[in-house]
Design an enzyme around this catalytic site. Sequence first.
Site, short mmCIF file in Angstrom:
data_model
loop_
_atom_site.label_atom_id
_atom_site.label_comp_id
_atom_site.label_asym_id
_atom_site.label_seq_id
_atom_site.Cartn_x
_atom_site.Cartn_y
_atom_site.Cartn_z
N LYS A 141 0.87 -1.24 0.34
CA LYS A 141 -0.11 -0.07 -0.03
C LYS A 141 0.97 1.12 -0.20
CE LYS A 141 -4.35 1.10 0.38
NZ LYS A 141 -5.54 0.03 -0.12
P1 NAD Z 1 -12.85 7.84 -2.80
O1 NAD Z 1 -11.95 8.62 -2.55
O2 NAD Z 1 -13.16 7.68 -4.22
O3 NAD Z 1 -14.25 8.17 -1.83
C1 NAD Z 1 -14.27 8.15 -0.65
C2 NAD Z 1 -15.58 8.80 -0.29
O4 NAD Z 1 -15.72 8.46 1.27
C3 NAD Z 1 -15.95 10.22 -0.39
O5 NAD Z 1 -17.32 10.49 -0.88
C4 NAD Z 1 -15.53 10.79 0.85
O6 NAD Z 1 -16.09 12.11 0.92
C5 NAD Z 1 -16.04 9.79 1.74
N1 NAD Z 1 -15.48 10.21 3.27
C6 NAD Z 1 -14.20 10.39 3.61
N2 NAD Z 1 -14.22 10.51 4.88
C7 NAD Z 1 -15.45 10.18 5.16
C8 NAD Z 1 -16.16 10.36 6.78
N3 NAD Z 1 -15.48 10.52 7.67
N4 NAD Z 1 -17.41 10.00 6.36
C9 NAD Z 1 -18.20 9.77 5.67
N5 NAD Z 1 -17.70 9.73 4.26
C10 NAD Z 1 -16.39 10.04 3.97
O7 NAD Z 1 -12.31 6.50 -2.30
P2 NAD Z 1 -12.62 4.82 -2.62
O8 NAD Z 1 -11.65 4.51 -3.63
O9 NAD Z 1 -14.03 4.91 -2.90
O10 NAD Z 1 -12.44 4.13 -1.38
C11 NAD Z 1 -13.07 4.19 -0.21
C12 NAD Z 1 -12.97 2.82 0.63
O11 NAD Z 1 -12.88 1.75 -0.03
C13 NAD Z 1 -11.40 3.15 1.26
O12 NAD Z 1 -11.31 2.43 2.42
C14 NAD Z 1 -10.62 2.27 0.30
O13 NAD Z 1 -9.38 1.75 0.79
C15 NAD Z 1 -11.54 1.16 0.19
N6 NAD Z 1 -11.26 0.39 -1.10
C16 NAD Z 1 -11.09 1.01 -2.41
C17 NAD Z 1 -10.89 0.18 -3.43
C18 NAD Z 1 -10.85 1.07 -4.98
O14 NAD Z 1 -10.76 0.14 -6.06
N7 NAD Z 1 -11.10 2.19 -5.08
C19 NAD Z 1 -10.82 -0.96 -3.37
C20 NAD Z 1 -10.86 -1.94 -2.21
C21 NAD Z 1 -11.04 -1.06 -1.17
#
Ligand code: NAD
Length: 452
Positions: A141
Amino acid sequence: MTTDLDSSAKLRPDLDCAPPHTRPRPSGTSREEETPDTLSGPLADARAQLADAIEILGLDDGVYSMLAHPRREMTVSVPLRRDDGEIELLVGHRVQHNVSRGPGKGGLRYSKDVTLDEVRALAMWMTWKCALVDVPYGGAKGGVRFDPKLYSRDEVQRVTRRYTSEIIPIIGPTQDIPAPDMGTDEQVMAWMMDTYSASLGHTVLGVTTGKPLELGGSLGRPTATSLGVAHVALAALSYLGRRPSGTTVAVQGFGKVGRGAARFLREAGVKVVAVCDEYGAVFNADGLCLPELEAHSAATGSVLGFKGGEELENSDALLYLDVDVLVPAAIEGVLHAGNADRVRASLIVEGANGPTTPAADEIFRAAGTLVIPDILANAGGVIVSYFEWVQANQAYWWSQTDVENRLRERMERAWNRVLEYAALHDISLRSAATVLAVDTVTTAHLTRGLYP
Ligand code: NAD
């Protein structure tokens, strides 16, 4: 002289016959600055989950220590010239937790909250995820501590290129392959790929995944994580004897994962009554109109102010709504000892990494709330990243139907395997998933042996 751990660690190829083992928990690590008393947050949670799996598997403290610490980590300075000419110094990390089963694999996060310990935890969870869904990678990561929303696109590009150039010695298609995570996207992956390729003097498509289609991206990658979340959510509803229609869901986080999960669950008939982002939450008991909400969020940068629903008092209020399913898809540690008993959903599907602390897990287990753990629920992203890497390495591209069928098969296989193992040993889905993954990684690690 024997230099590997074969004599002291118990390899457990026949898991189905393994009774859960009772023994004192490994006490952690000998590194003074990381004693269990001082450690908290995602890394403490990840290590507690590992300790639980080590205990169930009957492995010894040496194996715990080996897996509790990253194989390799790099911290770099990222000096940035802002658009106004000022120089700002950012810090970035890349952590490779374990590479016994193949190259490191894991996202790159841009957030003001990035810390080395958080990146270590996220890298460890990647190791388990890759092992659980049987993609030939270890776990890694990366993160840079800054909020990309407060910087221009040119500045984000400069950060990305400088960070990439600093970590070039440890990344590559056979070493460690970054992908998008919070705050990063396919354009960031394209800049990373370009920076890496420019330094080598030829194009290396396989160095990142989650790239644009024009640069060796895969059809189906942008929606893979959320489609996988929807697959396991629907499988869990079926296991619980519930039909999607008549079921309600609240989704925390309206980014790449949350947006898609809401959309796919809606398409399957589930009513999406609430979503939130870091700025606030919107609720509509009749179901939110997602296309309109997506358009509003794209135009304004937030779900706040959306006319098709009422605003909740804050983002966290969404967690306590009277819904059937809760999908945390934002950040770590949002469900903890202080609020788990207020959650009313009977099914939690972890789109985010690490949203539930071990203390909250115990509360949910006692309450009969089913939690589908992150390393299973959000594994769709790394599965299709693997497909993208395979396609890029072969320079042969699959159709979206091929990608999505293979994704569904792998998600369903992993779900069934975890469910069966949990039922057989009367343990939670998280313990079952972690045990299966830790066993796979430990077997690979110890079979290779420890290099003298
Ligand atoms: P992103 O940046 O696209 O979106 C994150 C979202 O979470 C945004 O809408 C943001 O405003 C919101 N957010 C942030 N802090 C917050 C809070 N305190 N309360 C409520 N909402 C909040 O990120 P993403 O890629 O969607 O990733 C989200 C989660 O999924 C992370 O934990 C990431 O590690 C996990 N994840 C992502 C992927 C991927 O392919 N993108 C894969 C596996 C896991």
